[in-house]
Design a protein around this motif. Sequence first.
Motif, PDB file in Angstrom:
ATOM      1  N   ALA A 127      -5.429  -3.424  -6.269  1.00  0.00           N
ATOM      2  CA  ALA A 127      -6.420  -3.299  -7.373  1.00  0.00           C
ATOM      3  C   ALA A 127      -6.026  -2.880  -8.534  1.00  0.00           C
ATOM      4  O   ALA A 127      -6.226  -3.133  -9.514  1.00  0.00           O
ATOM      5  CB  ALA A 127      -7.594  -2.966  -6.928  1.00  0.00           C
ATOM      6  N   TRP A 128      -5.148  -1.904  -8.369  1.00  0.00           N
ATOM      7  CA  TRP A 128      -4.530  -1.085  -9.541  1.00  0.00           C
ATOM      8  C   TRP A 128      -3.152  -1.631  -9.941  1.00  0.00           C
ATOM      9  O   TRP A 128      -2.413  -0.987 -10.784  1.00  0.00           O
ATOM     10  CB  TRP A 128      -4.114   0.208  -8.763  1.00  0.00           C
ATOM     11  N   GLN A 129      -2.616  -2.851  -9.197  1.00  0.00           N
ATOM     12  CA  GLN A 129      -1.135  -2.882  -9.475  1.00  0.00           C
ATOM     13  C   GLN A 129      -0.913  -4.382 -10.368  1.00  0.00           C
ATOM     14  O   GLN A 129       0.097  -4.876 -10.833  1.00  0.00           O
ATOM     15  CB  GLN A 129      -0.505  -3.619  -8.212  1.00  0.00           C
ATOM     16  N   HIS A 186     -12.264  -6.677  -8.295  1.00  0.00           N
ATOM     17  CA  HIS A 186     -10.729  -5.770  -8.308  1.00  0.00           C
ATOM     18  C   HIS A 186      -9.571  -6.995  -8.643  1.00  0.00           C
ATOM     19  O   HIS A 186      -9.492  -8.130  -7.811  1.00  0.00           O
ATOM     20  CB  HIS A 186     -10.568  -5.291  -6.973  1.00  0.00           C
ATOM     21  N   ASP A 187      -8.637  -6.448  -9.393  1.00  0.00           N
ATOM     22  CA  ASP A 187      -7.616  -7.437  -9.515  1.00  0.00           C
ATOM     23  C   ASP A 187      -6.896  -7.579  -8.082  1.00  0.00           C
ATOM     24  O   ASP A 187      -6.684  -6.853  -7.413  1.00  0.00           O
ATOM     25  CB  ASP A 187      -6.566  -6.737 -10.299  1.00  0.00           C
ATOM     26  N   ASP A 213       5.727   3.915  -4.805  1.00  0.00           N
ATOM     27  CA  ASP A 213       4.813   3.219  -5.899  1.00  0.00           C
ATOM     28  C   ASP A 213       4.105   2.044  -5.355  1.00  0.00           C
ATOM     29  O   ASP A 213       3.352   1.528  -6.349  1.00  0.00           O
ATOM     30  CB  ASP A 213       5.398   3.218  -7.259  1.00  0.00           C
ATOM     31  N   THR A 255       0.719  -1.021   0.105  1.00  0.00           N
ATOM     32  CA  THR A 255      -0.041   0.001   0.080  1.00  0.00           C
ATOM     33  C   THR A 255       0.683   1.313   0.176  1.00  0.00           C
ATOM     34  O   THR A 255       1.902   1.276   0.314  1.00  0.00           O
ATOM     35  CB  THR A 255      -1.006   0.129   1.106  1.00  0.00           C
ATOM     36  N   GLU A 309      -1.226  -4.840 -13.842  1.00  0.00           N
ATOM     37  CA  GLU A 309      -0.189  -4.812 -15.034  1.00  0.00           C
ATOM     38  C   GLU A 309       0.945  -4.866 -14.540  1.00  0.00           C
ATOM     39  O   GLU A 309       1.777  -5.380 -15.278  1.00  0.00           O
ATOM     40  CB  GLU A 309      -0.907  -3.684 -15.706  1.00  0.00           C
ATOM     41  N   ASP A 310       1.383  -3.889 -13.593  1.00  0.00           N
ATOM     42  CA  ASP A 310       2.768  -3.794 -13.237  1.00  0.00           C
ATOM     43  C   ASP A 310       3.337  -5.063 -12.830  1.00  0.00           C
ATOM     44  O   ASP A 310       4.491  -5.273 -13.115  1.00  0.00           O
ATOM     45  CB  ASP A 310       2.859  -2.570 -12.197  1.00  0.00           C
TER      46      ASP A 310
END
Length: 291
Positions: free
Chosen positions: A250-252, A278-279, A220, A197, A254-255
């Motif tokens: 949830a936003w990670q 959510h991913d 990040d 986080t 692809e990275d």
Amino acid sequence: MPIHPPTIAEALRYAQTRLAAASPTPQLDAAVLLSYVVARSRALLLAHSDRSLSAAQWQAFMDLVARRVNLEPIAYLVGEREFYGLPFFVDARVLVPRPETELLVERALAWITSQPAERPLVVVDLGTGSGCIAIALAYHAPRCRVYGLDLSPAALAVAERNVARHQLGERVTLLHSDGFAALPEAVDLVVSNPPYTLLDEIDEGVRRHEPHLALDGGPDGLAAYRELLPAAAKIVCQTQPGAVLLEIGAWQGEDVAALARSIFAAASVAVLPDLAGHDRVVEVLIGGRGA
Ligand SMILES: C[S@@+](CC[C@H](N)C(=O)[O-])C[C@H]1O[C@@H](n2cnc3c(N)ncnc32)[C@H](O)[C@@H]1O
């Protein structure tokens, strides 16, 4: 505030009013805390709401309500949280196990089941905290030996208590370790819910009370994955199918999936959503498709 020890109904009303600004669920919180203090079920509380508390119970309840007003997680106040159907002791030394982490356990058990029944499996849970993932896996997959690693000796003391509670000391080994450094052998499966986080973006109660070592993913949120993935490639057995399963924010997706593909070039890498859509998990299957 009642001056003399109040009845159960009066105590609940007092707490709900105090908790209204601090919690989205003041009624539930009040009932859970009072039920904990009087060691009776919530149903019994309601059935006997005209009974008076003792002075000691009233004091203990007021203390817990004050801590909850200060946004302390309920799990720390009652010393317990359920995860994957099992009870875990928790306190401020460990992250409170989250329901979304159950997806990681579910996928790990699916991978374990996909392997030949006669194959004994070695699993490592990096950043074991309360031990919830390591213990859930050992409990549900008796053919596995599981290592639980953590940099925090305080967290390991909590995990130790949970391993003993579930009588899994013969198959769960806890080790103080920075990353995989203390791991004594290669493993078939790596699971981890690492810190991911951004500290200045999380809920105030979480930031105030849960261990920052368990939360802080760096500037990040990806710092732990950058260390963990190349290190995992060195400790996963290369001669048979293996897997690396990581919880992500949830936003990670692809990275972390891109990082995984750059390290495990021949593996199958997928981003899996949780029940809320959510991913939540990056799954790296090495040497053949698993479940
Ligand atoms: C997000 S918490 C996960 C705890 C538990 N596995 C769960 O899912 O509830 C991350 C854990 O990683 C541990 N940790 C952080 N940095 C570490 C490192 N370099 N090596 C080993 N463990 C680390 C923290 O102490 C914390 O217990």
